[in-house]
Design an enzyme around this catalytic site. Structure first.
Site, PDB file in Angstrom:
ATOM      1  N   LYS A 123       1.912   4.642  -0.990  1.00 14.52           N
ATOM      2  CA  LYS A 123       1.289   5.830  -1.574  1.00 14.52           C
ATOM      3  C   LYS A 123       1.709   7.029  -0.733  1.00 14.52           C
ATOM      4  O   LYS A 123       2.172   6.860   0.406  1.00 14.52           O
ATOM      5  CB  LYS A 123      -0.236   5.687  -1.612  1.00 14.52           C
ATOM      6  CG  LYS A 123      -0.886   5.472  -0.264  1.00 14.52           C
ATOM      7  CD  LYS A 123      -2.367   5.198  -0.416  1.00 14.52           C
ATOM      8  CE  LYS A 123      -3.004   4.952   0.953  1.00 14.52           C
ATOM      9  NZ  LYS A 123      -4.401   4.576   0.826  1.00 14.52           N
ATOM     10  N   ASP A 156       0.837  -1.203   0.000  1.00 19.20           N
ATOM     11  CA  ASP A 156       0.000   0.000   0.000  1.00 19.20           C
ATOM     12  C   ASP A 156       0.874   1.256   0.000  1.00 19.20           C
ATOM     13  O   ASP A 156       0.622   2.196   0.737  1.00 19.20           O
ATOM     14  CB  ASP A 156      -0.931  -0.014   1.220  1.00 19.20           C
ATOM     15  CG  ASP A 156      -2.069   0.998   1.102  1.00 19.20           C
ATOM     16  OD1 ASP A 156      -2.393   1.409  -0.033  1.00 19.20           O
ATOM     17  OD2 ASP A 156      -2.627   1.381   2.145  1.00 19.20           O
ATOM     18  N   ASN A 194       0.962   7.377   3.015  1.00 20.98           N
ATOM     19  CA  ASN A 194       1.624   6.475   3.955  1.00 20.98           C
ATOM     20  C   ASN A 194       3.110   6.761   4.117  1.00 20.98           C
ATOM     21  O   ASN A 194       3.818   5.991   4.757  1.00 20.98           O
ATOM     22  CB  ASN A 194       1.412   5.019   3.522  1.00 20.98           C
ATOM     23  CG  ASN A 194      -0.039   4.611   3.636  1.00 20.98           C
ATOM     24  OD1 ASN A 194      -0.794   5.202   4.389  1.00 20.98           O
ATOM     25  ND2 ASN A 194      -0.423   3.615   2.866  1.00 20.98           N
TER      26      ASN A 194
END
Length: 176
Positions: free
Chosen positions: A90, A88, A93
């Protein structure tokens, strides 16, 4: 977590944070729960996140872009060394500490990678393998780049699930 089937996600996140101690990821100080909630006490990052920085600056300079890409690679490598795949990545984050250094966060979708299922032949380029042994006329048929790509696409799901095959690509690129 129970109602939404998120127990494994939270367990994977807590396990990774407890196992990996690296300046490139946010630190977990402790975790505990009461009758209703699970608490993960983590390091505060006062610099915000990369998404906010990108919206505020609109465009990064070449030096800034190189700096943040390098720090992102180091953060991803730090979890890969412990056989986890983030899944995840991105800007939301990627958090910034008070000095502007990047910290990777949100490991809810991470997966442990079982490296025991990986075999060298899955990553070896047939052309390079035959040339490195000095045997130009190997009995193994040579694959074209298109055939190698098709082989990779066909077998990548047996290595790990979801988007974590990027880990394997990173290993190929870095020569691991």
């Amino acid at each position: 977590m129970l109602r939404r089937g998120q127990v494994e996600h939270v367990r994977a996140e807590r396990n990774l944070l407890a196992e990996v101690d690296n300046n490139c990821i946010v630190k977990l100080y402790c975790s505990f729960q009461d009758n209703e909630y699970l608490y993960l006490i983590m390091e505060y990052q006062p610099g915000g996140d990369m998404m906010t920085l990108l919206m505020r600056k609109d465009t990064l300079t070449d030096e800034e872009a190189k700096f943040y890409v390098a720090e992102t690679v180091l953060a991803i490598e730090s979890i890969h060394k412990h056989n986890y795949v983030h899944r995840d990545i991105k800007p939301d984050n990627l958090l910034l500490d008070r000095y502007g250094h990047l910290r990777l966060s949100d490991f809810g979708l991470c997966k442990p990678l079982d490296c025991s299922t990986l075999e060298e032949k899955d990553f070896t380029n047939v052309d390079n393998a035959s040339n490195s042994t000095g045997e130009g006329n190997s009995s193994a048929p040579k694959r074209t780049q298109q055939e190698q790509l098709q082989h990779w696409q066909k077998n990548r799901r047996t290595l790990v699930s979801s988007h974590s095959y990027y880990y394997c690509l990173l290993c190929i690129i870095s020569g691991r």
